[in-house]
Write a protein that holds these residues in place. Structure first.
Motif, PDB file in Angstrom:
ATOM      1  N   ALA A  76      35.065  63.486  57.450  1.00 28.20           N
ATOM      2  CA  ALA A  76      35.185  64.756  56.730  1.00 28.20           C
ATOM      3  C   ALA A  76      35.181  65.865  57.773  1.00 28.20           C
ATOM      4  O   ALA A  76      34.269  65.945  58.598  1.00 28.20           O
ATOM      5  CB  ALA A  76      34.023  64.946  55.759  1.00 28.20           C
ATOM      6  N   HIS A  77      36.210  66.707  57.762  1.00 25.03           N
ATOM      7  CA  HIS A  77      36.368  67.754  58.781  1.00 25.03           C
ATOM      8  C   HIS A  77      35.767  69.059  58.273  1.00 25.03           C
ATOM      9  O   HIS A  77      36.214  69.612  57.269  1.00 25.03           O
ATOM     10  CB  HIS A  77      37.857  67.939  59.086  1.00 25.03           C
ATOM     11  N   LEU A  78      34.753  69.548  58.972  1.00 25.94           N
ATOM     12  CA  LEU A  78      34.134  70.827  58.638  1.00 25.94           C
ATOM     13  C   LEU A  78      34.375  71.785  59.791  1.00 25.94           C
ATOM     14  O   LEU A  78      33.777  71.637  60.862  1.00 25.94           O
ATOM     15  CB  LEU A  78      32.627  70.658  58.402  1.00 25.94           C
ATOM     16  N   SER A  79      35.263  72.742  59.594  1.00 29.60           N
ATOM     17  CA  SER A  79      35.556  73.736  60.623  1.00 29.60           C
ATOM     18  C   SER A  79      34.663  74.948  60.403  1.00 29.60           C
ATOM     19  O   SER A  79      34.747  75.609  59.363  1.00 29.60           O
ATOM     20  CB  SER A  79      37.025  74.155  60.559  1.00 29.60           C
ATOM     21  N   ALA A  80      33.809  75.240  61.390  1.00 25.29           N
ATOM     22  CA  ALA A  80      32.924  76.397  61.268  1.00 25.29           C
ATOM     23  C   ALA A  80      33.731  77.673  61.091  1.00 25.29           C
ATOM     24  O   ALA A  80      33.396  78.531  60.262  1.00 25.29           O
ATOM     25  CB  ALA A  80      32.028  76.499  62.500  1.00 25.29           C
ATOM     26  N   GLY A  81      34.823  77.802  61.843  1.00 24.65           N
ATOM     27  CA  GLY A  81      35.668  78.988  61.726  1.00 24.65           C
ATOM     28  C   GLY A  81      36.274  79.132  60.345  1.00 24.65           C
ATOM     29  O   GLY A  81      36.291  80.233  59.769  1.00 24.65           O
ATOM     30  N   ASP A  82      36.784  78.016  59.787  1.00 19.23           N
ATOM     31  CA  ASP A  82      37.379  78.066  58.449  1.00 19.23           C
ATOM     32  C   ASP A  82      36.337  78.406  57.387  1.00 19.23           C
ATOM     33  O   ASP A  82      36.619  79.154  56.442  1.00 19.23           O
ATOM     34  CB  ASP A  82      38.040  76.722  58.112  1.00 19.23           C
ATOM     35  N   LEU A  83      35.141  77.866  57.529  1.00 13.97           N
ATOM     36  CA  LEU A  83      34.081  78.166  56.564  1.00 13.97           C
ATOM     37  C   LEU A  83      33.714  79.651  56.604  1.00 13.97           C
ATOM     38  O   LEU A  83      33.484  80.274  55.553  1.00 13.97           O
ATOM     39  CB  LEU A  83      32.851  77.315  56.853  1.00 13.97           C
ATOM     40  N   LEU A  84      33.673  80.222  57.796  1.00 16.09           N
ATOM     41  CA  LEU A  84      33.348  81.638  57.932  1.00 16.09           C
ATOM     42  C   LEU A  84      34.476  82.503  57.364  1.00 16.09           C
ATOM     43  O   LEU A  84      34.211  83.498  56.662  1.00 16.09           O
ATOM     44  CB  LEU A  84      33.103  81.988  59.400  1.00 16.09           C
ATOM     45  N   ARG A  85      35.723  82.129  57.651  1.00 17.11           N
ATOM     46  CA  ARG A  85      36.853  82.895  57.111  1.00 17.11           C
ATOM     47  C   ARG A  85      36.906  82.800  55.591  1.00 17.11           C
ATOM     48  O   ARG A  85      37.261  83.769  54.903  1.00 17.11           O
ATOM     49  CB  ARG A  85      38.163  82.411  57.747  1.00 17.11           C
ATOM     50  N   ARG A  86      36.559  81.633  55.049  1.00 21.46           N
ATOM     51  CA  ARG A  86      36.514  81.479  53.598  1.00 21.46           C
ATOM     52  C   ARG A  86      35.436  82.362  52.981  1.00 21.46           C
ATOM     53  O   ARG A  86      35.617  82.931  51.901  1.00 21.46           O
ATOM     54  CB  ARG A  86      36.268  80.012  53.236  1.00 21.46           C
ATOM     55  N   GLU A  87      34.314  82.482  53.695  1.00 21.93           N
ATOM     56  CA  GLU A  87      33.231  83.334  53.213  1.00 21.93           C
ATOM     57  C   GLU A  87      33.661  84.800  53.218  1.00 21.93           C
ATOM     58  O   GLU A  87      33.319  85.567  52.308  1.00 21.93           O
ATOM     59  CB  GLU A  87      31.986  83.142  54.087  1.00 21.93           C
ATOM     60  N   ILE A  88      34.435  85.201  54.222  1.00 21.78           N
ATOM     61  CA  ILE A  88      34.973  86.567  54.274  1.00 21.78           C
ATOM     62  C   ILE A  88      35.873  86.814  53.069  1.00 21.78           C
ATOM     63  O   ILE A  88      35.770  87.841  52.393  1.00 21.78           O
ATOM     64  CB  ILE A  88      35.765  86.784  55.582  1.00 21.78           C
TER      65      ILE A  88
END
Length: 239
Positions: A76-88
């Motif tokens: 399962a791929h968890l991208s910290a950057g993608d999670l932060l951008r999704r939160e934005i």
């Protein structure tokens, strides 16, 4: 700066499989029961989580390699950057703060990022996690271990020359808020100052694998494949 780090990497030698088996047994024994004992940790699952951190500067190609690892080994791929951008994009209370922090080329507070990662791990049915772009600082690392309650089994570091990383970022045209020359230079400065201690820490722990991130996607992946293939064999043997 990258040459110094490369010397610290674990080598894939003839004894690689035996070393990997030892690491897997040690890691499993240390993490048994931690999720039940530590406050606020992820809920225990049928299998102990197998966690891989993927580190490298912006444009090092780690995201592309994560896709290949997921396709080949079922992580399962968890991208910290993608999670932060999704939160934005969600317009949450933390979103504005995260956006301003990223624009300044700074590191988002550790607890914010770890909580986002933790949420995704809790929602996943997978037990193998590829955490991309994290931890970026020693504070990140300590927060993860305290909140999640486990250490990673594998840490990949994609070693790439700075000029190549800048070129890749400016050419990818993905519309990211942090993909511009001014921000990329800030991010590289931050990476050099704050991420090298993390890389050195995991090298001393015997968990670091340095990948030379120059060449085609397939050529780079041929350095990655044996690492996870060996762990797959060892996990079957242990099981």
């Amino acid at each position: 700066m990258w040459r110094r780090v490369a010397l610290l990497s674990s080598s894939i030698s003839s004894s690689f499989l035996a070393q990997t088996a030892s690491r897997l047994n040690t890691w499993e024994s240390l993490t048994t029961g931690i999720a039940q004992q530590a406050k606020g940790v992820i809920a225990p699952k049928e299998k102990t989580p197998f966690i891989t951190f993927v580190l490298g500067g912006p444009g090092s190609g780690k995201g592309t390699q994560c896709i290949k690892i997921v396709e080949t080994f079922g992580f399962a791929h968890l991208s910290a950057g993608d999670l932060l951008r999704r939160e934005i994009a969600s317009k949450s209370a933390d979103g504005a703060m995260i956006l301003n922090t990223i624009k300044e080329g700074k590191i988002v507070p550790s607890q914010v990022t770890v909580k986002l990662i933790q949420k995704e791990m809790e929602l996943s049915d997978n037990h193998k996690f590829l955490i991309d772009g994290f931890p970026r600082t020693e504070e990140n690392r300590v927060s993860f271990e305290q909140i999640i309650g486990v250490e990673p089994n594998v840490v990949l570091f994609f070693d790439c020359p700075e000029e190549e990383m800048v070129k890749r970022v400016l050419n990818r045209n993905e519309g990211r808020v942090d993909d511009n020359l001014e921000t990329i230079k800030k991010r590289l400065t931050v990476f050099q100052a704050l991420s090298l201690p993390v890389i050195n820490y995991y090298s001393e722990k015997g968990k670091l694998y340095t990948i030379k991130a120059i060449g085609t996607e397939d050529e780079i992946f041929e350095q990655v494949r044996p690492i996870f293939a060996a762990f797959e064999v060892c996990s079957q043997t242990v099981g």
